[in-house]
Design a protein around this motif. Structure first.
Motif, PDB file in Angstrom:
ATOM      1  N   ALA A   1      11.434   9.466  -1.857  1.00  0.00           N
ATOM      2  CA  ALA A   1      10.588   8.536  -2.611  1.00  0.00           C
ATOM      3  C   ALA A   1      11.378   7.311  -3.039  1.00  0.00           C
ATOM      4  N   SER A   2      12.640   7.512  -3.423  1.00  0.00           N
ATOM      5  CA  SER A   2      13.457   6.368  -3.832  1.00  0.00           C
ATOM      6  C   SER A   2      13.724   5.435  -2.657  1.00  0.00           C
ATOM      7  N   LEU A   3      13.975   5.990  -1.484  1.00  0.00           N
ATOM      8  CA  LEU A   3      14.206   5.138  -0.312  1.00  0.00           C
ATOM      9  C   LEU A   3      12.939   4.397   0.103  1.00  0.00           C
ATOM     10  N   VAL A   4      11.800   5.061  -0.020  1.00  0.00           N
ATOM     11  CA  VAL A   4      10.533   4.392   0.293  1.00  0.00           C
ATOM     12  C   VAL A   4      10.302   3.249  -0.682  1.00  0.00           C
ATOM     13  N   LEU A   5      10.515   3.483  -1.973  1.00  0.00           N
ATOM     14  CA  LEU A   5      10.334   2.410  -2.953  1.00  0.00           C
ATOM     15  C   LEU A   5      11.321   1.270  -2.730  1.00  0.00           C
ATOM     16  N   LEU A   6      12.538   1.589  -2.324  1.00  0.00           N
ATOM     17  CA  LEU A   6      13.517   0.541  -2.045  1.00  0.00           C
ATOM     18  C   LEU A   6      13.081  -0.296  -0.851  1.00  0.00           C
ATOM     19  N   MET A   7      12.582   0.360   0.191  1.00  0.00           N
ATOM     20  CA  MET A   7      12.091  -0.365   1.359  1.00  0.00           C
ATOM     21  C   MET A   7      10.913  -1.262   0.983  1.00  0.00           C
ATOM     22  N   VAL A   8       9.997  -0.715   0.196  1.00  0.00           N
ATOM     23  CA  VAL A   8       8.827  -1.483  -0.230  1.00  0.00           C
ATOM     24  C   VAL A   8       9.270  -2.686  -1.060  1.00  0.00           C
TER      25      VAL A   8
ATOM     26  N   ALA B   1       0.832  -1.205   0.000  1.00  0.00           N
ATOM     27  CA  ALA B   1       0.000   0.000   0.000  1.00  0.00           C
ATOM     28  C   ALA B   1       0.867   1.256   0.000  1.00  0.00           C
ATOM     29  N   ILE B   2       1.950   1.228   0.761  1.00  0.00           N
ATOM     30  CA  ILE B   2       2.865   2.374   0.779  1.00  0.00           C
ATOM     31  C   ILE B   2       3.479   2.585  -0.600  1.00  0.00           C
ATOM     32  N   GLY B   3       3.825   1.508  -1.280  1.00  0.00           N
ATOM     33  CA  GLY B   3       4.342   1.618  -2.643  1.00  0.00           C
ATOM     34  C   GLY B   3       3.307   2.219  -3.586  1.00  0.00           C
ATOM     35  N   GLY B   4       2.064   1.789  -3.458  1.00  0.00           N
ATOM     36  CA  GLY B   4       0.997   2.352  -4.278  1.00  0.00           C
ATOM     37  C   GLY B   4       0.793   3.831  -4.007  1.00  0.00           C
ATOM     38  N   LEU B   5       0.858   4.222  -2.739  1.00  0.00           N
ATOM     39  CA  LEU B   5       0.720   5.641  -2.397  1.00  0.00           C
ATOM     40  C   LEU B   5       1.880   6.472  -2.950  1.00  0.00           C
ATOM     41  N   THR B   6       3.064   5.897  -2.961  1.00  0.00           N
ATOM     42  CA  THR B   6       4.214   6.592  -3.541  1.00  0.00           C
ATOM     43  C   THR B   6       4.014   6.784  -5.039  1.00  0.00           C
ATOM     44  N   GLY B   7       3.536   5.738  -5.710  1.00  0.00           N
ATOM     45  CA  GLY B   7       3.232   5.863  -7.135  1.00  0.00           C
ATOM     46  C   GLY B   7       2.148   6.893  -7.390  1.00  0.00           C
ATOM     47  N   LEU B   8       1.125   6.905  -6.544  1.00  0.00           N
ATOM     48  CA  LEU B   8       0.046   7.881  -6.678  1.00  0.00           C
ATOM     49  C   LEU B   8       0.575   9.301  -6.480  1.00  0.00           C
ATOM     50  N   TYR B   9       1.474   9.486  -5.510  1.00  0.00           N
ATOM     51  CA  TYR B   9       2.075  10.808  -5.305  1.00  0.00           C
ATOM     52  C   TYR B   9       2.827  11.256  -6.553  1.00  0.00           C
ATOM     53  N   LEU B  10       3.597  10.351  -7.154  1.00  0.00           N
ATOM     54  CA  LEU B  10       4.352  10.717  -8.351  1.00  0.00           C
ATOM     55  C   LEU B  10       3.420  11.129  -9.484  1.00  0.00           C
TER      56      LEU B  10
ATOM     57  N   LEU C   1      13.222   1.067  -9.921  1.00  0.00           N
ATOM     58  CA  LEU C   1      12.865   2.483  -9.976  1.00  0.00           C
ATOM     59  C   LEU C   1      13.457   3.253  -8.805  1.00  0.00           C
ATOM     60  N   ALA C   2      13.628   2.598  -7.672  1.00  0.00           N
ATOM     61  CA  ALA C   2      14.282   3.253  -6.538  1.00  0.00           C
ATOM     62  C   ALA C   2      15.712   3.621  -6.898  1.00  0.00           C
ATOM     63  N   TYR C   3      16.420   2.694  -7.530  1.00  0.00           N
ATOM     64  CA  TYR C   3      17.797   2.994  -7.935  1.00  0.00           C
ATOM     65  C   TYR C   3      17.827   4.107  -8.988  1.00  0.00           C
ATOM     66  N   ALA C   4      16.880   4.063  -9.925  1.00  0.00           N
ATOM     67  CA  ALA C   4      16.821   5.104 -10.961  1.00  0.00           C
ATOM     68  C   ALA C   4      16.531   6.472 -10.337  1.00  0.00           C
ATOM     69  N   LEU C   5      15.606   6.521  -9.382  1.00  0.00           N
ATOM     70  CA  LEU C   5      15.299   7.789  -8.725  1.00  0.00           C
ATOM     71  C   LEU C   5      16.477   8.296  -7.901  1.00  0.00           C
TER      72      LEU C   5
END
Length: 151
Positions: free
Chosen positions: A122-129, A16-25, A87-91
């Protein structure tokens, strides 16, 4: 990878956190497209959205990356894990590149310090997710537990 948890109990929350990060982007990108309409694609001006510097190019990139994260989240089946990690690494590369060129003419995405902080967060959140969202069989989960206890 033996050090990546399999079937973590909180994986629905991470997903869900990953989805929210995508929604924010996506939301940031759409607002950036609206704010930078009429400007050049890589304009270096004072366009700000949600307190962050942006231009049409970075807004389009944000929408694209956000949609990719949302599609990965919707698909699941460890596809989201791979998407989120890459995508976390790319960001991270984009954010650090933006930081390196922030006060030069090479600042093609019109980054501000706030933008860099948000992109790296955002990249760290996506990496954690991506690290905690892996799903596997019971045998894989058991192998992870055994490997974890040995370390």
């Amino acid at each position: 990878m033996a050090h990546t948890p399999v079937n973590h109990p909180a994986r629905p929350i991470y997903r869900a956190i990953g989805g929210l990060t995508g929604l924010y982007l996506v939301v940031f990108g759409v607002l950036g497209i609206i704010a930078s309409t009429g400007n050049e694609i890589l304009a270096q001006d004072d366009t700000r959205v949600l307190g962050q510097g942006t231009n049409l190019g970075f807004s389009l990139l944000s929408v694209l990356l956000g949609i990719v994260v949302l599609v990965g989240t919707a698909l699941g089946r460890n596809i989201d894990v791979a998407i989120n990690q890459w995508l976390a690494y790319a960001l991270m590369v984009i954010g650090l590149g933006g930081l390196a060129f922030i006060r030069t003419d090479a600042n093609i995405f019109n980054f501000s310090v706030t933008t860099v902080v948000v992109v790296l967060t955002a990249s760290l959140v996506l990496l954690m997710v991506g690290m905690y969202g892996k799903v596997g069989t019971d045998e894989e989960a058991e192998a992870f537990q055994k490997a974890r206890l040995v370390l």
